[in-house]
Design a protein around this motif. Structure first.
Motif, PDB file in Angstrom:
ATOM      1  N   VAL A 125       0.952  -1.014  -0.042  1.00 38.84           N
ATOM      2  CA  VAL A 125      -0.037   0.158  -0.090  1.00 38.84           C
ATOM      3  C   VAL A 125       0.820   1.115   0.002  1.00 38.84           C
ATOM      4  N   GLU A 126       0.310   2.373  -0.105  1.00 38.90           N
ATOM      5  CA  GLU A 126       0.923   3.607  -0.046  1.00 38.90           C
ATOM      6  C   GLU A 126       1.483   3.767   1.594  1.00 38.90           C
ATOM      7  N   PRO A 127       2.597   3.977   1.676  1.00 42.49           N
ATOM      8  CA  PRO A 127       3.190   4.369   2.953  1.00 42.49           C
ATOM      9  C   PRO A 127       2.187   5.126   4.004  1.00 42.49           C
ATOM     10  N   LYS A 128       1.980   4.870   5.114  1.00 39.15           N
ATOM     11  CA  LYS A 128       1.088   5.431   6.119  1.00 39.15           C
ATOM     12  C   LYS A 128      -0.252   5.332   5.864  1.00 39.15           C
ATOM     13  N   SER A 129      -0.807   4.410   4.857  1.00 39.07           N
ATOM     14  CA  SER A 129      -2.281   4.930   4.610  1.00 39.07           C
ATOM     15  C   SER A 129      -2.903   3.453   4.407  1.00 39.07           C
ATOM     16  N   CYS A 130      -2.715   2.497   5.270  1.00 36.38           N
ATOM     17  CA  CYS A 130      -3.187   1.313   5.213  1.00 36.38           C
ATOM     18  C   CYS A 130      -4.825   1.117   5.333  1.00 36.38           C
ATOM     19  N   PRO A 131      -5.383   0.753   4.400  1.00 38.53           N
ATOM     20  CA  PRO A 131      -7.159   0.806   4.596  1.00 38.53           C
ATOM     21  C   PRO A 131      -7.551   0.294   5.892  1.00 38.53           C
ATOM     22  N   GLY A 132      -8.557   0.868   6.487  1.00 42.21           N
ATOM     23  CA  GLY A 132      -9.297   0.272   7.662  1.00 42.21           C
ATOM     24  C   GLY A 132      -8.682   0.400   9.076  1.00 42.21           C
ATOM     25  N   PHE A 133      -7.438   1.233   8.789  1.00 44.05           N
ATOM     26  CA  PHE A 133      -6.661   1.439  10.188  1.00 44.05           C
ATOM     27  C   PHE A 133      -6.294   2.856  10.347  1.00 44.05           C
ATOM     28  N   ILE A 134      -5.899   3.177  11.626  1.00 38.87           N
ATOM     29  CA  ILE A 134      -5.693   4.641  11.855  1.00 38.87           C
ATOM     30  C   ILE A 134      -4.255   4.718  12.024  1.00 38.87           C
ATOM     31  N   PHE A 135      -3.714   5.382  11.185  1.00 40.82           N
ATOM     32  CA  PHE A 135      -1.940   5.509  11.476  1.00 40.82           C
ATOM     33  C   PHE A 135      -1.716   5.974  12.635  1.00 40.82           C
ATOM     34  N   ARG A 136      -0.726   5.680  13.579  1.00 38.21           N
ATOM     35  CA  ARG A 136      -0.202   6.088  14.893  1.00 38.21           C
ATOM     36  C   ARG A 136       0.911   6.767  14.712  1.00 38.21           C
ATOM     37  N   ARG A 137       1.919   5.771  14.402  1.00 39.00           N
ATOM     38  CA  ARG A 137       3.185   6.443  14.327  1.00 39.00           C
ATOM     39  C   ARG A 137       4.345   5.611  13.610  1.00 39.00           C
ATOM     40  N   SER A 138       5.485   6.083  13.177  1.00 34.41           N
ATOM     41  CA  SER A 138       6.550   5.330  12.291  1.00 34.41           C
ATOM     42  C   SER A 138       7.680   5.346  13.529  1.00 34.41           C
ATOM     43  N   VAL A 139       8.253   4.286  13.514  1.00 35.28           N
ATOM     44  CA  VAL A 139       9.400   3.830  14.123  1.00 35.28           C
ATOM     45  C   VAL A 139      10.664   3.693  13.294  1.00 35.28           C
ATOM     46  N   CYS A 140      11.722   4.244  13.092  1.00 35.89           N
ATOM     47  CA  CYS A 140      12.855   3.962  12.273  1.00 35.89           C
ATOM     48  C   CYS A 140      13.704   2.743  12.941  1.00 35.89           C
ATOM     49  N   MET A 141      13.718   1.693  12.108  1.00 37.27           N
ATOM     50  CA  MET A 141      14.198   0.503  12.687  1.00 37.27           C
ATOM     51  C   MET A 141      15.570   0.597  12.003  1.00 37.27           C
ATOM     52  N   GLY A 142      16.309   1.418  11.381  1.00 31.28           N
ATOM     53  CA  GLY A 142      17.749   1.243  10.918  1.00 31.28           C
ATOM     54  C   GLY A 142      17.454   1.449   9.339  1.00 31.28           C
ATOM     55  N   THR A 143      18.647   0.784   8.745  1.00 39.02           N
ATOM     56  CA  THR A 143      18.900   0.939   7.120  1.00 39.02           C
ATOM     57  C   THR A 143      19.138  -0.602   6.720  1.00 39.02           C
TER      58      THR A 143
END
Length: 156
Positions: A50-68
């Motif tokens: 899906v498009e980042p931060k826009s998963c259908p049916g859910f409410i985006f809360r936050r992003s956590v950087c996991m590294g590279t």
């Protein structure tokens, strides 16, 4: 960079989140693409894009950087296509094989780092106490909203 995008499944998270709990959906964002895992009735992959931060049916809360990751965009896609064979929609299980298990697997393989424990804490608690969940609690929102996004061999 590799990001863990975290979504609220229920409004109750507004309260549970502050106690280190919650009912979350998560997906992995890498190279401008977001990948998640959800349930459906078929013996085909439940991995979707899906498009980042826009998963259908859910409410985006936050992003956590996991590294590279050192993987190129093409290598990440090939890796996820291979991994998708292990994550069929009909094998989704709220306690032992959910979207958060998928993202933990992806993040560990891409960055070598585990996802934050609070993201899947309720599932771990459920497995420790051997809770038996009724069949009708299999997060129908995931099945309904992602059915049209199911993986079909190659990502869009």
């Amino acid at each position: 960079a590799v990001y863990l995008n975290i979504y609220d499944i229920s409004p109750i998270n507004n309260y549970l989140y502050w106690f280190g709990l919650g009912i979350f959906h998560s997906a992995v964002e890498v190279h401008g693409m977001e990948f998640g895992y959800g349930a459906h009735e078929y013996a085909t992959s439940g991995v979707f894009q899906v498009e980042p931060k826009s998963c259908p049916g859910f409410i985006f809360r936050r992003s956590v950087c996991m590294g590279t990751t050192n993987m190129s965009r093409a290598e990440v896609r090939a890796f996820l296509e291979d991994l998708a064979e292990d994550y069929h929609g009909d094998t989704y299980h709220l306690i032992v094989k959910n979207c958060n298990h998928f993202t933990a697997d992806v993040c560990k393989r891409l960055t070598g780092k585990p996802t934050p424990g609070w993201v899947n804490r309720l599932a771990r608690l459920g497995s420790v106490c051997n809770c038996v969940l009724p069949e009708n609690i299999k997060v129908s929102a995931v099945r309904d909203e992602t059915a049209h996004l199911e993986f079909s061999g190659k990502f869009a």
